[in-house]
Design an enzyme around this catalytic site. Structure first.
Site, short mmCIF file in Angstrom:
data_model
loop_
_atom_site.label_atom_id
_atom_site.label_comp_id
_atom_site.label_asym_id
_atom_site.label_seq_id
_atom_site.Cartn_x
_atom_site.Cartn_y
_atom_site.Cartn_z
CD GLU A 177 -5.18 2.57 -3.05
OE1 GLU A 177 -6.38 2.47 -2.77
OE2 GLU A 177 -4.27 2.14 -2.33
CG HIS B 51 -1.96 1.06 1.17
ND1 HIS B 51 -1.69 2.35 1.55
CD2 HIS B 51 -3.24 1.03 0.75
CE1 HIS B 51 -2.78 3.08 1.36
NE2 HIS B 51 -3.74 2.29 0.88
P1 PGA Z 1 -9.53 6.15 0.19
O1 PGA Z 1 -8.37 5.11 0.53
O2 PGA Z 1 -10.69 5.34 -0.36
O3 PGA Z 1 -9.85 6.79 1.48
O4 PGA Z 1 -8.97 7.08 -0.83
C1 PGA Z 1 -8.04 4.06 -0.33
C2 PGA Z 1 -6.79 3.36 0.16
O5 PGA Z 1 -5.86 4.04 0.60
O6 PGA Z 1 -6.70 2.12 0.13
#
Ligand code: PGA
Length: 264
Positions: A172, A100
């Site tokens: 992401e 992450h």
């Molecule tokens: P968010 O976080 O939906 O609050 O943007 C996603 C994540 O960091 O996995």
């Protein structure tokens, strides 16, 4: 008719990050259980803090929810004070988030550490949910593709084609995460990045593997816009942070995914 792929399961992952103590986690699970039904073709994955995994494992209805850790250490055991290994989590969780951006940015997690964590997860029968994404600086410098390429290829470096079936990828972009810049990603940006990731998988493992691998989207997903994200071609689900802490919002997100599966 929408773009959802019939052969790949839809995955909705709740990343609770460093929120909720054991009692609060249990309460949120209870609230979600009241609202979320057992859905075939949709896997709802909850990633509470390490501390809440054990109590939640005892309370959870495993037909409705799967459990995930948010991170673990790649060595199976040893003098690594403060760490918890994938081996220890093996009987508790089905999934673990790996790489992450919060880990990469705040805790100095390197490409090689992510690679070793992917291996450790697979070795211990846990599906790694591998997060890939460029920062705003990377993007502004025109380095986005290179970062995605480097993160993806090193994460999968020692993964065999058979093991690839046990890996989930997430696009992401760091700039889209609510706790970083929170800039909303446009559907065509997501589509292009995910197509690029699938192309990387195709180059490494071939066409069949590329068409089977699940790639989720993450970054400020909420109940209002989840449909738009799930409609993007190539997106197989969502990794949800902030909105997953609110049971109204998170159960609404699961509901949207469920309805979309019915429409296909
Ligand atoms: P968010 O976080 O939906 O609050 O943007 C996603 C994540 O960091 O996995």
């Amino acid at each position: 008719m929408n773009a959802m792929n019939q052969d790949r399961k839809t995955l909705i992952v709740a990343n609770w990050k460093m929120h909720l103590n054991v009692h609060q986690s249990s309460l949120l699970l209870h609230r979600l259980s009241e609202r979320i039904k057992v859905h075939r073709n949709i896997e709802v994955v909850l990633a509470p803090s390490m501390l809440s995994l054990q109590p939640l494992a005892l309370e959870i209805d495993r037909r409705k929810f799967k459990l995930s850790a948010q991170d673990a250490y790649f060595k199976d055991e040893g003098g690594y004070t403060g760490e918890v290994s994938f081996a220890m989590l093996g009987s508790l969780v089905q999934y673990c988030i790996v790489g992450h951006s919060a880990r990469r940015i705040y805790f100095g997690e390197t490409l090689e550490m992510v690679r070793d964590k992917v291996q450790a997860a697979i070795r211990n029968g846990i599906t790694p949910i591998v997060c890939i994404g460029e920062t705003k600086q990377d993007r502004d410098a025109g380095e986005g593709r290179r970062v995605i390429h480097d993160q993806l290829t090193t994460a999968l470096m020692n993964v065999t084609s058979r093991d690839l079936e046990k890996v989930v990828l997430v696009y992401e972009p760091v700039w889209a995460i609510s706790t970083f810049d929170g800039i909303l990603a446009k559907p065509n940006e997501i589509e292009k990045a995910i197509a690029y990731m699938r192309m990387q998988v195709r180059e490494l493992y071939g066409e069949r593997a590329a068409s089977k691998v699940s790639i989720l989207y993450g970054g400020s997903v909420n109940d209002q816009d989840v449909r738009g994200y799930l409609e993007v071609p190539g997106v197989d689900g969502a990794l949800v942070g902030a909105a997953s802490l609110n049971y109204h919002q998170f159960s609404a997100i699961v509901d949207v995914a469920y309805r979309m599966r019915l429409e296909v």
